[in-house]
Design a protein around this motif. Structure first.
Motif, PDB file in Angstrom:
ATOM      1  N   PRO A 226       0.913  -1.413  -0.102  1.00  0.00           N
ATOM      2  CA  PRO A 226      -0.042   0.004  -0.078  1.00  0.00           C
ATOM      3  C   PRO A 226       0.680   1.269   0.076  1.00  0.00           C
ATOM      4  O   PRO A 226       0.371   2.245  -0.444  1.00  0.00           O
ATOM      5  N   TYR A 227       2.025   1.279   0.440  1.00  0.00           N
ATOM      6  CA  TYR A 227       2.688   2.528   0.525  1.00  0.00           C
ATOM      7  C   TYR A 227       4.020   2.511  -0.599  1.00  0.00           C
ATOM      8  O   TYR A 227       4.533   3.513  -0.619  1.00  0.00           O
ATOM      9  N   ASP A 228       3.927   1.585  -1.431  1.00  0.00           N
ATOM     10  CA  ASP A 228       4.874   1.659  -2.579  1.00  0.00           C
ATOM     11  C   ASP A 228       4.031   2.034  -3.790  1.00  0.00           C
ATOM     12  O   ASP A 228       3.545   1.477  -4.529  1.00  0.00           O
ATOM     13  N   GLN A 229       4.497   3.351  -3.989  1.00  0.00           N
ATOM     14  CA  GLN A 229       3.868   4.112  -5.071  1.00  0.00           C
ATOM     15  C   GLN A 229       4.351   3.907  -6.491  1.00  0.00           C
ATOM     16  O   GLN A 229       3.632   3.905  -7.638  1.00  0.00           O
ATOM     17  N   LYS A 265      -6.135   4.471  -5.649  1.00  0.00           N
ATOM     18  CA  LYS A 265      -5.194   4.264  -4.707  1.00  0.00           C
ATOM     19  C   LYS A 265      -4.159   5.290  -4.655  1.00  0.00           C
ATOM     20  O   LYS A 265      -3.501   5.716  -3.616  1.00  0.00           O
ATOM     21  N   GLU A 266      -3.746   5.591  -5.780  1.00  0.00           N
ATOM     22  CA  GLU A 266      -2.690   6.571  -5.891  1.00  0.00           C
ATOM     23  C   GLU A 266      -3.023   8.129  -5.400  1.00  0.00           C
ATOM     24  O   GLU A 266      -2.403   8.535  -4.299  1.00  0.00           O
ATOM     25  N   PHE A 271      -3.346  11.612  -0.581  1.00  0.00           N
ATOM     26  CA  PHE A 271      -4.173  12.296   0.370  1.00  0.00           C
ATOM     27  C   PHE A 271      -3.601  12.027   2.017  1.00  0.00           C
ATOM     28  O   PHE A 271      -3.722  12.936   2.843  1.00  0.00           O
ATOM     29  N   MET A 272      -3.092  10.559   2.050  1.00  0.00           N
ATOM     30  CA  MET A 272      -2.614  10.404   3.389  1.00  0.00           C
ATOM     31  C   MET A 272      -1.210  11.101   3.541  1.00  0.00           C
ATOM     32  O   MET A 272      -1.006  11.659   4.956  1.00  0.00           O
ATOM     33  N   GLU A 295      -5.786  18.511  -9.325  1.00  0.00           N
ATOM     34  CA  GLU A 295      -5.431  18.680 -10.461  1.00  0.00           C
ATOM     35  C   GLU A 295      -5.493  17.246 -11.302  1.00  0.00           C
ATOM     36  O   GLU A 295      -5.777  17.175 -12.570  1.00  0.00           O
ATOM     37  N   GLU A 296      -4.756  16.116 -10.774  1.00  0.00           N
ATOM     38  CA  GLU A 296      -4.396  15.076 -11.649  1.00  0.00           C
ATOM     39  C   GLU A 296      -5.221  13.956 -11.331  1.00  0.00           C
ATOM     40  O   GLU A 296      -5.039  12.919 -12.091  1.00  0.00           O
ATOM     41  N   TYR A 297      -6.052  13.894 -10.276  1.00  0.00           N
ATOM     42  CA  TYR A 297      -6.852  12.926  -9.989  1.00  0.00           C
ATOM     43  C   TYR A 297      -8.515  13.176  -9.775  1.00  0.00           C
ATOM     44  O   TYR A 297      -9.329  13.031  -8.884  1.00  0.00           O
ATOM     45  N   LYS A 298      -8.938  13.963 -10.825  1.00  0.00           N
ATOM     46  CA  LYS A 298     -10.135  14.696 -10.912  1.00  0.00           C
ATOM     47  C   LYS A 298     -11.281  13.468 -11.027  1.00  0.00           C
ATOM     48  O   LYS A 298     -12.339  13.808 -10.313  1.00  0.00           O
ATOM     49  N   GLY A 299     -11.223  12.333 -11.257  1.00  0.00           N
ATOM     50  CA  GLY A 299     -12.189  11.400 -11.474  1.00  0.00           C
ATOM     51  C   GLY A 299     -12.377  10.413 -10.113  1.00  0.00           C
ATOM     52  O   GLY A 299     -13.066   9.618 -10.125  1.00  0.00           O
ATOM     53  N   THR A 300     -11.356  10.820  -9.180  1.00  0.00           N
ATOM     54  CA  THR A 300     -11.248   9.799  -8.046  1.00  0.00           C
ATOM     55  C   THR A 300     -12.338  10.588  -6.830  1.00  0.00           C
ATOM     56  O   THR A 300     -12.550  11.607  -6.997  1.00  0.00           O
ATOM     57  N   SER A 301     -12.356   9.772  -6.002  1.00  0.00           N
ATOM     58  CA  SER A 301     -13.321  10.113  -4.746  1.00  0.00           C
ATOM     59  C   SER A 301     -12.591  11.209  -3.938  1.00  0.00           C
ATOM     60  O   SER A 301     -12.907  11.891  -2.970  1.00  0.00           O
TER      61      SER A 301
END
Length: 319
Positions: A226-229, A265-266, A271-272, A295-301
């Motif tokens: 989960p923390y490996d981007q 997830k990204e 956010f975290m 700006e980069e993740y407009k379609g995410t919650s």
């Protein structure tokens, strides 16, 4: 004395004939002038022996058929009919769902009789055994423990590839090895096998499917880390590359879903990080990450959540 003389002669003749073991069923044959046990007799030619054995096979009397086929192998090991006998022995085990024994018995045909006309059919039968086990169509208790199944499935498909590396089933067998490892959660190992599918069989129908599965394996690895981007980024790049090259492929919609899941997830990871800075009252650093999400993740919650956070931070700054 003369009266008993004929009986004496018969007694001598009888005693001069070697008697068979008492525990077995034996028959005296005048033609050979000896005792024989039908259980161990063999026909005069391998062709006759094969036909005799197959008469039991066709009647589904597999035990008798196996006995007669094994006689052929023992008495006529170099005859052309020996390969057929071995094939039918394997086929009987196959029909009885004794898959491990059947697989090994088929392999004897390949190893001992490489020029047999059954070669292609044997490879196909081995492949089908692999698929049967892979799909779970085996008896309960077929293997003791999952490790036995794992080793057997991989062995079968690797053997298919070894027997006919560029045959009809080679690419599919390679792909199924990778798919099986993926289902077992061995994502890195699966990825390596999918890459082998692409490299060894680039023109096959399995190559593009393997490309998608490589991206999917990385996506699943990402879920375990989960923390490996970096893994997540690589998975998205691979899926986007697949979509660019295969916009109309059957797996394209699934690839889009996977990309959306990974982007979610990204965004969550960013956010975290932003929240971490915000809690430490490092508001400018927090805003950088919140802005990135907007700006980069407009379609995410997380995009609307990040926007609200930016407004809250701005209010704090105006106080």
């Amino acid at each position: 004395m003369r009266k008993f003389f004929p009986y004496l002669i018969l007694t001598v003749i009888f005693l001069s004939v070697p008697l068979p073991p008492a525990e077995a069923f034996w028959v005296w044959t005048p033609e050979s002038n000896k005792w024989v046990n039908p259980k161990y007799t063999v026909k005069e030619t391998p062709q006759e022996q094969l036909e005799f054995a197959l008469s039991f096979y066709e009647a589904n009397e597999f035990e008798k058929a196996s006995t007669e086929l094994n006689k052929l192998l023992k008495h006529y090991p170099k005859a052309k009919e020996a390969a057929e006998a071995q094939f039918y022995l394997a086929d009987i085990l196959d029909q009885e769902r004794a898959y491990v024994k059947a697989f090994k018995s088929y392999q004897i045909v390949i190893d001992k009789y490489p020029f047999s006309e059954r070669f292609g059919e044997v490879v196909e039968r081995q492949y089908e055994i692999g698929v049967t086990v892979l799909e779970g169509k085996v008896k309960v208790g077929f293997f003791q423990g999952g490790a036995g199944i794992d080793a057997f499935v991989v062995e079968v498909f690797r053997t298919v590839i070894k027997n006919a590396p560029y045959g009809k089933y080679a690419a599919s067998a390679q792909y199924k090895i990778a798919l099986y490892l993926q289902k077992k959660g061995l994502f890195q190992e699966a990825r390596d096998e999918f890459e082998k599918t692409m490299n060894d069989y680039p023109e096959s129908e399995w190559a593009q499917a393997a490309r998608y599965q490589i991206a999917l394996s990385d996506a699943k690895r990402s879920a375990d880390a989960p923390y490996d981007q970096k893994i997540t980024e690589i998975a998205i790049q691979e899926l986007e590359g697949y979509l660019d090259d295969n916009p109309n492929a059957k797996l394209s919609k699934e690839a889009e879903k996977q990309i959306n899941t990974l982007r979610e997830k990204e965004a969550e990871q960013h956010f975290m990080v932003a929240e971490f800075y915000e809690k430490g009252k490092k508001y400018q650093a927090a805003k950088i990450y919140y802005n990135k999400i907007v700006e980069e993740y407009k379609g995410t919650s997380f995009a609307p959540k990040a926007l609200n956070k930016i407004r809250e931070i701005n209010k704090k700054g105006s106080l």
